[in-house]
Scaffold this motif. Structure first.
Motif, PDB file in Angstrom:
ATOM      1  N   THR A   1       0.820  -1.223   0.000  1.00 39.64           N
ATOM      2  CA  THR A   1       0.000   0.000   0.000  1.00 39.64           C
ATOM      3  C   THR A   1       0.845   1.261   0.000  1.00 39.64           C
ATOM      4  OG1 THR A   1      -0.132  -0.077   2.418  1.00 39.64           O
ATOM      5  CG2 THR A   1      -1.921  -1.134   1.171  1.00 39.64           C
ATOM      6  N   THR A   2       2.131   1.129   0.352  1.00 34.41           N
ATOM      7  CA  THR A   2       3.034   2.287   0.330  1.00 34.41           C
ATOM      8  C   THR A   2       4.276   1.962  -0.497  1.00 34.41           C
ATOM      9  OG1 THR A   2       4.195   1.621   2.345  1.00 34.41           O
ATOM     10  CG2 THR A   2       2.262   3.059   2.608  1.00 34.41           C
ATOM     11  N   GLN A   3       4.956   3.002  -0.907  1.00 35.28           N
ATOM     12  CA  GLN A   3       6.140   2.849  -1.745  1.00 35.28           C
ATOM     13  C   GLN A   3       7.116   3.994  -1.483  1.00 35.28           C
ATOM     14  OE1 GLN A   3       5.611   3.642  -5.959  1.00 35.28           O
ATOM     15  NE2 GLN A   3       3.872   4.994  -5.573  1.00 35.28           N
TER      16      GLN A   3
ATOM     17  N   GLY B   1       5.231   7.155   0.005  1.00 36.26           N
ATOM     18  CA  GLY B   1       3.995   7.620  -0.614  1.00 36.26           C
ATOM     19  C   GLY B   1       3.070   6.447  -0.857  1.00 36.26           C
ATOM     20  N   PRO B   2       1.826   6.711  -1.214  1.00 34.13           N
ATOM     21  CA  PRO B   2       0.878   5.616  -1.448  1.00 34.13           C
ATOM     22  C   PRO B   2       1.100   4.941  -2.800  1.00 34.13           C
ATOM     23  CG  PRO B   2      -0.164   7.721  -1.911  1.00 34.13           C
ATOM     24  CD  PRO B   2       1.195   8.040  -1.361  1.00 34.13           C
ATOM     25  N   VAL B   3       0.876   3.665  -2.858  1.00 34.74           N
ATOM     26  CA  VAL B   3       0.792   2.975  -4.149  1.00 34.74           C
ATOM     27  C   VAL B   3      -0.563   3.347  -4.751  1.00 34.74           C
ATOM     28  CG1 VAL B   3       0.610   0.737  -5.296  1.00 34.74           C
ATOM     29  CG2 VAL B   3       2.287   1.082  -3.463  1.00 34.74           C
ATOM     30  N   PRO B   4      -0.593   3.910  -5.962  1.00 40.60           N
ATOM     31  CA  PRO B   4      -1.864   4.415  -6.504  1.00 40.60           C
ATOM     32  C   PRO B   4      -2.880   3.316  -6.773  1.00 40.60           C
ATOM     33  CG  PRO B   4      -0.129   4.532  -8.151  1.00 40.60           C
ATOM     34  CD  PRO B   4       0.537   4.164  -6.867  1.00 40.60           C
ATOM     35  N   GLN B   5      -4.139   3.670  -6.602  1.00 36.19           N
ATOM     36  CA  GLN B   5      -5.236   2.787  -6.978  1.00 36.19           C
ATOM     37  C   GLN B   5      -5.387   2.793  -8.498  1.00 36.19           C
ATOM     38  OE1 GLN B   5      -7.189   0.901  -4.696  1.00 36.19           O
ATOM     39  NE2 GLN B   5      -5.526   1.552  -3.343  1.00 36.19           N
ATOM     40  N   VAL B   6      -5.772   1.676  -9.058  1.00 34.95           N
ATOM     41  CA  VAL B   6      -5.892   1.558 -10.516  1.00 34.95           C
ATOM     42  C   VAL B   6      -7.327   1.845 -10.941  1.00 34.95           C
ATOM     43  CG1 VAL B   6      -5.559   0.046 -12.502  1.00 34.95           C
ATOM     44  CG2 VAL B   6      -4.085  -0.182 -10.510  1.00 34.95           C
ATOM     45  N   GLY B   7      -7.492   2.842 -11.824  1.00 34.82           N
ATOM     46  CA  GLY B   7      -8.804   3.142 -12.374  1.00 34.82           C
ATOM     47  C   GLY B   7      -9.221   2.121 -13.416  1.00 34.82           C
ATOM     48  N   ASP B   8     -10.461   2.190 -13.851  1.00 33.36           N
ATOM     49  CA  ASP B   8     -10.993   1.202 -14.791  1.00 33.36           C
ATOM     50  C   ASP B   8     -10.189   1.116 -16.084  1.00 33.36           C
ATOM     51  OD1 ASP B   8     -12.969   0.522 -13.041  1.00 33.36           O
ATOM     52  OD2 ASP B   8     -14.583   1.576 -14.086  1.00 33.36           O
ATOM     53  N   ASN B   9      -9.667   2.240 -16.549  1.00 33.14           N
ATOM     54  CA  ASN B   9      -8.936   2.275 -17.817  1.00 33.14           C
ATOM     55  C   ASN B   9      -7.433   2.409 -17.619  1.00 33.14           C
ATOM     56  OD1 ASN B   9     -11.177   2.302 -19.857  1.00 33.14           O
ATOM     57  ND2 ASN B   9     -11.757   4.111 -18.682  1.00 33.14           N
ATOM     58  N   GLU B  10      -6.957   2.035 -16.446  1.00 27.18           N
ATOM     59  CA  GLU B  10      -5.544   2.199 -16.124  1.00 27.18           C
ATOM     60  C   GLU B  10      -4.845   0.861 -15.896  1.00 27.18           C
ATOM     61  OE1 GLU B  10      -5.318   6.544 -13.953  1.00 27.18           O
ATOM     62  OE2 GLU B  10      -5.704   4.781 -12.702  1.00 27.18           O
ATOM     63  N   VAL B  11      -3.506   0.942 -15.944  1.00 25.44           N
ATOM     64  CA  VAL B  11      -2.672  -0.204 -15.579  1.00 25.44           C
ATOM     65  C   VAL B  11      -1.737   0.237 -14.467  1.00 25.44           C
ATOM     66  CG1 VAL B  11      -2.766  -1.261 -17.864  1.00 25.44           C
ATOM     67  CG2 VAL B  11      -0.938   0.369 -17.347  1.00 25.44           C
ATOM     68  N   LEU B  12      -1.412  -0.698 -13.573  1.00 23.22           N
ATOM     69  CA  LEU B  12      -0.435  -0.435 -12.527  1.00 23.22           C
ATOM     70  C   LEU B  12       0.883  -1.058 -12.953  1.00 23.22           C
ATOM     71  CD1 LEU B  12       0.008   0.773  -9.670  1.00 23.22           C
ATOM     72  CD2 LEU B  12      -0.371  -1.533  -8.776  1.00 23.22           C
ATOM     73  N   VAL B  13       1.922  -0.237 -13.013  1.00 22.88           N
ATOM     74  CA  VAL B  13       3.232  -0.683 -13.469  1.00 22.88           C
ATOM     75  C   VAL B  13       4.199  -0.734 -12.298  1.00 22.88           C
ATOM     76  CG1 VAL B  13       5.186  -0.178 -14.989  1.00 22.88           C
ATOM     77  CG2 VAL B  13       2.846   0.319 -15.753  1.00 22.88           C
ATOM     78  N   LYS B  14       4.829  -1.889 -12.109  1.00 21.81           N
ATOM     79  CA  LYS B  14       5.959  -1.978 -11.177  1.00 21.81           C
ATOM     80  C   LYS B  14       7.172  -1.453 -11.928  1.00 21.81           C
ATOM     81  CE  LYS B  14       8.656  -3.136  -7.762  1.00 21.81           C
ATOM     82  NZ  LYS B  14       9.769  -2.243  -8.198  1.00 21.81           N
ATOM     83  N   LEU B  15       7.591  -0.249 -11.592  1.00 23.69           N
ATOM     84  CA  LEU B  15       8.678   0.394 -12.309  1.00 23.69           C
ATOM     85  C   LEU B  15      10.000  -0.291 -11.988  1.00 23.69           C
ATOM     86  CD1 LEU B  15       7.316   3.958 -11.777  1.00 23.69           C
ATOM     87  CD2 LEU B  15       7.681   2.912 -14.021  1.00 23.69           C
ATOM     88  N   ARG B  16      10.762  -0.596 -13.035  1.00 28.75           N
ATOM     89  CA  ARG B  16      12.038  -1.307 -12.892  1.00 28.75           C
ATOM     90  C   ARG B  16      13.230  -0.459 -13.339  1.00 28.75           C
ATOM     91  NH1 ARG B  16      11.218  -5.983  -9.850  1.00 28.75           N
ATOM     92  NH2 ARG B  16       9.407  -7.146 -10.636  1.00 28.75           N
ATOM     93  N   GLY B  17      12.965   0.554 -14.131  1.00 32.69           N
ATOM     94  CA  GLY B  17      14.039   1.397 -14.623  1.00 32.69           C
ATOM     95  C   GLY B  17      13.565   2.811 -14.856  1.00 32.69           C
ATOM     96  N   ALA B  18      14.504   3.749 -14.748  1.00 37.68           N
ATOM     97  CA  ALA B  18      14.241   5.156 -15.049  1.00 37.68           C
ATOM     98  C   ALA B  18      15.523   5.742 -15.605  1.00 37.68           C
ATOM     99  CB  ALA B  18      13.790   5.911 -13.795  1.00 37.68           C
TER     100      ALA B  18
END
Length: 346
Positions: A5-7, A27-44
């Motif tokens: 729930t946090t990140q 910060g909070p892990v965002p909730q996913v909306g109906d038209n969204e995807v949740l991405v576990k970010l691995r690189g920046a």
């Protein structure tokens, strides 16, 4: 899978304190909306833009406070109820301007940039529209994939967005930053001749290995624009200039460009004060075009070409972690890097 729930994330607070304004926090892990995807970010990766936003020098829209970071890549771990394009496990890169789907940039789309108007990628998880991510090239790892988001797409747009590059044409790239090195690789893949400028013999050898046909040391040759013109076929000038210096380099770019050529104005590393070059633009009969990254459609086209030609981004030998991201800012500010600065996110 069970999601936290946090990140951890880097937040630009908007208090005009420079890099001290960028704070590592929970910060909070965002909730996913109906038209969204949740991405576990691995690189920046880090861009010049990321440096000047905390310094209050960024000339485009901002909505602070905001999670920092323009470029990201990762793995989808959850999808909204109405998502049809993606599934858990898909590897994706983020689209920088989330609202720029296709065609020309609009005022509305320019206000959807990650890490400036919308929460960015220097965090562990991000929720994005299903149209705000694109399939990551299969031949790249996550840090390489993240480096495509701004620098690669900007160079792709410069070469193909207005007057598409053709085989046999000539491209002038300035320096050895991310945009210029991507432009060099894309131009060579298209069968173009590339003239590169750089500041040292060591860097000259590296750009030659990447395919540069001619290299000019701009510290030794103050009139490198004229030199580039002479190196072009029949001395007529180059078809495309990747202009990243701004104030200090535009005069030389105008010397180099051919009649009806295109100067893609991308960077402002040499300053942002305008110079009176208007009459010279007329004399050269060239087009100067500002480039602000690119669309989802262009990003998808670019990904295909990267896979087709097995192009790999040039990543600096020093790769940072999410926890040490502010050190990456300092590293870039000190101009210690070559190519893109990568950040690995656990």
């Amino acid at each position: 899978m069970s999601l936290p729930t946090t990140q951890k994330q880097w937040l630009i607070q908007g208090n005009d304190k420079g890099f001290d304004d960028v704070v590592y926090q929970d910060g909070p892990v965002p909730q996913v909306g109906d038209n969204e995807v949740l991405v576990k970010l691995r690189g920046a990766s880090i861009n010049f833009r990321d440096l000047i936003i905390p310094q209050n020098k960024y000339p485009f829209p901002l909505a602070l406070p905001v999670v920092a970071g323009s470029d990201g890549a990762g793995e989808i771990v959850a999808v909204g109820a109405r998502v049809t394009k993606w599934k858990a496990g898909d590897r994706v890169v983020t689209l920088f301007n989330q609202g720029h789907q296709a065609g020309p940039m609009t005022a509305a789309a320019s206000a959807t940039g990650l890490g400036g108007c919308l929460d960015g990628t220097l965090r562990q998880y991000g929720a994005f529209s299903q149209d705000g991510v694109v399939r990551m090239p299969a031949n790249l790892d996550f840090v390489e994939g993240a480096s495509l988001v701004c620098a690669a797409l900007t160079s792709w747009n410069a070469l193909y967005g207005l007057r598409p590059l053709k085989k046999g044409q000539t491209v002038l790239v300035q320096g050895t930053g991310g945009v210029s090195l991507f432009a060099l690789q894309f131009a060579k893949a298209a069968g173009a001749t590339v003239i590169a400028t750089t500041s040292s013999a060591e860097k000259a050898e590296i750009v030659k290995k990447l395919g540069a046909d001619h290299v000019i040391n701009y510290r030794e040759d103050e009139n490198w624009g004229e030199t580039a013109r002479k190196l072009s076929p029949r001395g007529e000038g180059v078809d495309h200039v990747i202009e990243v210096g701004g104030e200090k380099t535009m005069a030389q770019s105008l010397r180099a460009v051919k009649i009806e050529g295109v100067i893609s104005l991308i960077g402002m590393l040499g300053g942002m004060k305008p110079k009176d070059n208007i009459m010279e633009v007329l004399a050269r009969l060239c087009t100067i075009r500002g480039v602000y990254v690119g669309s989802r459609e262009q990003l998808e086209d670019m990904v295909k070409e990267i896979e087709k030609h097995n192009i790999h981004p040039v990543i600096d030998k020093k790769v940072f972690t999410l926890e040490t991201a502010k050190e990456a800012y300092e590293y870039m500010l000190a101009q210690k890097h070559f190519g893109k600065i990568g950040i690995k996110i656990e």
